[in-house]
Design a protein around this motif. Structure first.
Motif, PDB file in Angstrom:
ATOM      1  N   SER A   1       0.852  -1.189   0.000  1.00  0.00           N
ATOM      2  CA  SER A   1       0.000   0.000   0.000  1.00  0.00           C
ATOM      3  C   SER A   1       0.885   1.235   0.000  1.00  0.00           C
ATOM      4  CB  SER A   1      -0.890   0.005   1.249  1.00  0.00           C
ATOM      5  OG  SER A   1      -1.634   1.197   1.328  1.00  0.00           O
ATOM      6  N   LEU A   2       0.547   2.189  -0.825  1.00  0.00           N
ATOM      7  CA  LEU A   2       1.340   3.425  -0.892  1.00  0.00           C
ATOM      8  C   LEU A   2       0.994   4.410   0.224  1.00  0.00           C
ATOM      9  CD1 LEU A   2       1.299   4.166  -4.741  1.00  0.00           C
ATOM     10  CD2 LEU A   2       3.108   3.096  -3.388  1.00  0.00           C
ATOM     11  N   ARG A   3      -0.175   4.293   0.791  1.00  0.00           N
ATOM     12  CA  ARG A   3      -0.631   5.255   1.805  1.00  0.00           C
ATOM     13  C   ARG A   3       0.329   5.248   3.001  1.00  0.00           C
ATOM     14  NH1 ARG A   3      -4.402   5.068   5.923  1.00  0.00           N
ATOM     15  NH2 ARG A   3      -4.817   2.877   5.476  1.00  0.00           N
ATOM     16  N   SER A   4       0.782   6.424   3.403  1.00  0.00           N
ATOM     17  CA  SER A   4       1.808   6.526   4.444  1.00  0.00           C
ATOM     18  C   SER A   4       1.358   5.965   5.790  1.00  0.00           C
ATOM     19  CB  SER A   4       2.272   7.974   4.604  1.00  0.00           C
ATOM     20  OG  SER A   4       1.198   8.789   5.012  1.00  0.00           O
ATOM     21  N   ASP A   5       0.067   5.996   6.073  1.00  0.00           N
ATOM     22  CA  ASP A   5      -0.434   5.508   7.357  1.00  0.00           C
ATOM     23  C   ASP A   5      -1.267   4.235   7.176  1.00  0.00           C
ATOM     24  OD1 ASP A   5      -0.513   5.828  10.165  1.00  0.00           O
ATOM     25  OD2 ASP A   5      -2.536   6.663  10.048  1.00  0.00           O
ATOM     26  N   SER A   6      -0.952   3.452   6.154  1.00  0.00           N
ATOM     27  CA  SER A   6      -1.734   2.240   5.888  1.00  0.00           C
ATOM     28  C   SER A   6      -1.494   1.188   6.966  1.00  0.00           C
ATOM     29  CB  SER A   6      -1.373   1.667   4.516  1.00  0.00           C
ATOM     30  OG  SER A   6      -0.115   1.021   4.561  1.00  0.00           O
ATOM     31  N   PHE A   7      -2.427   0.274   7.084  1.00  0.00           N
ATOM     32  CA  PHE A   7      -2.286  -0.819   8.046  1.00  0.00           C
ATOM     33  C   PHE A   7      -1.076  -1.688   7.713  1.00  0.00           C
ATOM     34  CE2 PHE A   7      -7.050  -0.275   7.890  1.00  0.00           C
ATOM     35  CZ  PHE A   7      -7.100   0.520   9.025  1.00  0.00           C
ATOM     36  N   ASN A   8      -0.809  -1.884   6.432  1.00  0.00           N
ATOM     37  CA  ASN A   8       0.334  -2.713   6.040  1.00  0.00           C
ATOM     38  C   ASN A   8       1.657  -2.025   6.315  1.00  0.00           C
ATOM     39  OD1 ASN A   8      -0.642  -5.353   4.783  1.00  0.00           O
ATOM     40  ND2 ASN A   8      -2.084  -3.796   4.071  1.00  0.00           N
TER      41      ASN A   8
ATOM     42  N   VAL B   1      12.190 -14.553   2.750  1.00  0.00           N
ATOM     43  CA  VAL B   1      11.067 -13.628   2.655  1.00  0.00           C
ATOM     44  C   VAL B   1       9.961 -14.063   3.614  1.00  0.00           C
ATOM     45  CG1 VAL B   1       9.260 -12.685   1.141  1.00  0.00           C
ATOM     46  CG2 VAL B   1      11.555 -13.087   0.230  1.00  0.00           C
ATOM     47  N   ALA B   2       9.447 -13.101   4.363  1.00  0.00           N
ATOM     48  CA  ALA B   2       8.270 -13.319   5.209  1.00  0.00           C
ATOM     49  C   ALA B   2       7.124 -12.508   4.621  1.00  0.00           C
ATOM     50  CB  ALA B   2       8.544 -12.883   6.650  1.00  0.00           C
ATOM     51  N   ILE B   3       5.983 -13.158   4.521  1.00  0.00           N
ATOM     52  CA  ILE B   3       4.788 -12.526   3.964  1.00  0.00           C
ATOM     53  C   ILE B   3       3.751 -12.359   5.066  1.00  0.00           C
ATOM     54  CG2 ILE B   3       2.832 -12.912   2.397  1.00  0.00           C
ATOM     55  CD1 ILE B   3       4.779 -14.308   0.501  1.00  0.00           C
ATOM     56  N   MET B   4       3.088 -11.216   5.040  1.00  0.00           N
ATOM     57  CA  MET B   4       2.019 -10.939   6.006  1.00  0.00           C
ATOM     58  C   MET B   4       1.010 -10.028   5.353  1.00  0.00           C
ATOM     59  SD  MET B   4       4.449  -8.598   8.426  1.00  0.00           S
ATOM     60  CE  MET B   4       5.585  -9.958   8.481  1.00  0.00           C
ATOM     61  N   SER B   5      -0.119  -9.818   6.025  1.00  0.00           N
ATOM     62  CA  SER B   5      -1.137  -8.935   5.460  1.00  0.00           C
ATOM     63  C   SER B   5      -1.997  -8.347   6.572  1.00  0.00           C
ATOM     64  CB  SER B   5      -2.017  -9.691   4.464  1.00  0.00           C
ATOM     65  OG  SER B   5      -2.533 -10.871   5.027  1.00  0.00           O
ATOM     66  N   ALA B   6      -2.504  -7.164   6.283  1.00  0.00           N
ATOM     67  CA  ALA B   6      -3.459  -6.488   7.171  1.00  0.00           C
ATOM     68  C   ALA B   6      -4.569  -5.956   6.276  1.00  0.00           C
ATOM     69  CB  ALA B   6      -2.782  -5.354   7.929  1.00  0.00           C
ATOM     70  N   THR B   7      -5.793  -6.312   6.626  1.00  0.00           N
ATOM     71  CA  THR B   7      -6.935  -5.928   5.803  1.00  0.00           C
ATOM     72  C   THR B   7      -8.095  -5.447   6.657  1.00  0.00           C
ATOM     73  OG1 THR B   7      -7.943  -8.136   5.801  1.00  0.00           O
ATOM     74  CG2 THR B   7      -6.312  -7.693   4.081  1.00  0.00           C
ATOM     75  N   ALA B   8      -8.983  -4.718   6.032  1.00  0.00           N
ATOM     76  CA  ALA B   8     -10.199  -4.269   6.717  1.00  0.00           C
ATOM     77  C   ALA B   8     -11.136  -5.448   6.958  1.00  0.00           C
ATOM     78  CB  ALA B   8     -10.896  -3.192   5.891  1.00  0.00           C
ATOM     79  N   GLY B   9     -11.127  -6.421   6.057  1.00  0.00           N
ATOM     80  CA  GLY B   9     -11.998  -7.586   6.178  1.00  0.00           C
ATOM     81  C   GLY B   9     -11.548  -8.543   7.267  1.00  0.00           C
ATOM     82  N   ARG B  10     -12.428  -9.443   7.615  1.00  0.00           N
ATOM     83  CA  ARG B  10     -12.153 -10.335   8.746  1.00  0.00           C
ATOM     84  C   ARG B  10     -11.177 -11.466   8.434  1.00  0.00           C
ATOM     85  NH1 ARG B  10     -18.145 -12.737   8.606  1.00  0.00           N
ATOM     86  NH2 ARG B  10     -17.808 -14.114   6.839  1.00  0.00           N
ATOM     87  N   ALA B  11     -11.014 -11.840   7.155  1.00  0.00           N
ATOM     88  CA  ALA B  11     -10.117 -12.955   6.808  1.00  0.00           C
ATOM     89  C   ALA B  11      -8.646 -12.555   6.894  1.00  0.00           C
ATOM     90  CB  ALA B  11     -10.439 -13.486   5.416  1.00  0.00           C
ATOM     91  N   GLY B  12      -8.350 -11.278   6.880  1.00  0.00           N
ATOM     92  CA  GLY B  12      -6.979 -10.818   7.092  1.00  0.00           C
ATOM     93  C   GLY B  12      -6.053 -10.929   5.901  1.00  0.00           C
TER      94      GLY B  12
ATOM     95  N   VAL C   1      -3.818 -10.145   9.698  1.00  0.00           N
ATOM     96  CA  VAL C   1      -4.465  -9.198  10.604  1.00  0.00           C
ATOM     97  C   VAL C   1      -5.777  -8.746   9.970  1.00  0.00           C
ATOM     98  CG1 VAL C   1      -4.248  -7.012  11.840  1.00  0.00           C
ATOM     99  CG2 VAL C   1      -2.235  -8.471  11.514  1.00  0.00           C
ATOM    100  N   GLY C   2      -6.874  -9.309  10.446  1.00  0.00           N
ATOM    101  CA  GLY C   2      -8.208  -8.939   9.968  1.00  0.00           C
ATOM    102  C   GLY C   2      -8.784  -7.824  10.813  1.00  0.00           C
ATOM    103  N   GLY C   3      -9.721  -7.068  10.229  1.00  0.00           N
ATOM    104  CA  GLY C   3     -10.323  -5.949  10.964  1.00  0.00           C
ATOM    105  C   GLY C   3      -9.257  -4.992  11.455  1.00  0.00           C
ATOM    106  N   ALA C   4      -8.282  -4.709  10.588  1.00  0.00           N
ATOM    107  CA  ALA C   4      -7.068  -3.986  10.988  1.00  0.00           C
ATOM    108  C   ALA C   4      -7.328  -2.618  11.612  1.00  0.00           C
ATOM    109  CB  ALA C   4      -6.124  -3.846   9.798  1.00  0.00           C
TER     110      ALA C   4
END
Length: 179
Positions: free
Chosen positions: A9-16, A104-115, A142-145
């Motif tokens: 995500s390019l947004r400076s304050d993104s959850f990711n 490489v370690a992969i992770m994610s943060a999303t607004a949805g519940r599945a993460g 990370v769901g519901g980030a």
């Protein structure tokens, strides 16, 4: 461990972006760089006329020089973000494969519940051709980030902190050859 952290995500304050910073903090990285994915859209005509853009060469060099890479990606329409895919496509055009053998370690943060389960699967598929050493777990989804970070950008859920700490310990062990 010298860590390169990539947010899809390019947004400076993104959850990711918050999540990669937490990964660096919890992993006790000696140093970390946040990659800049603001590169031009891949265009074969641009490449033929001007070569690989400097911003892409910089990113490829950062990948090559890092001991390990952490990628955190949002899930956009069941897949990885366009900016992340574009960066992967550009880096694949550089002289050498900086991903080859890279932990490489992969992770994610999303607004949805599945993460971000689907986006992580999609990212793994996109990276197969590069042949990095992608850790298979533990999965950090990370769901519901919007409810999982405090005002300082720190994870508030003990389970997420424990899982991310373990993933980063496993990444460090992979770097040191003790995995």
């Amino acid at each position: 461990m010298n860590l390169l952290c990539i947010s899809g995500s390019l947004r400076s304050d993104s959850f990711n972006r918050k999540l990669i910073r937490e990964a660096a903090r919890l992993g006790n990285a000696a140093s970390f760089i946040e990659a800049d994915l603001r590169v031009p859209l891949y265009d074969g005509d641009l490449e033929a006329a001007s070569g690989i853009p400097e911003s892409v060469q910089t990113l490829a060099g950062q990948i090559k020089d890092a001991d390990a890479v952490v990628i955190s990606t949002p899930e956009y329409n069941k897949g990885i973000s366009g900016v992340l895919k574009n960066a992967l496509d550009w880096v694949s055009r550089t002289e050498s494969n900086p991903w080859l053998g890279k932990p490489v370690a992969i992770m994610s943060a999303t607004a949805g519940r599945a993460g971000g389960e689907r986006t992580q699967f999609n990212l793994r598929l996109c990276m197969v051709a590069f042949r990095p050493r992608i850790l298979q777990g533990p999965e950090v989804l990370v769901g519901g980030a919007s409810n999982e970070f405090d005002n300082a950008g720190r994870l508030t859920n003990d389970l997420y902190v424990k899982t991310l700490t373990q993933l980063m310990a496993d990444l460090a062990a992979e770097v040191s050859g003790q995995a």
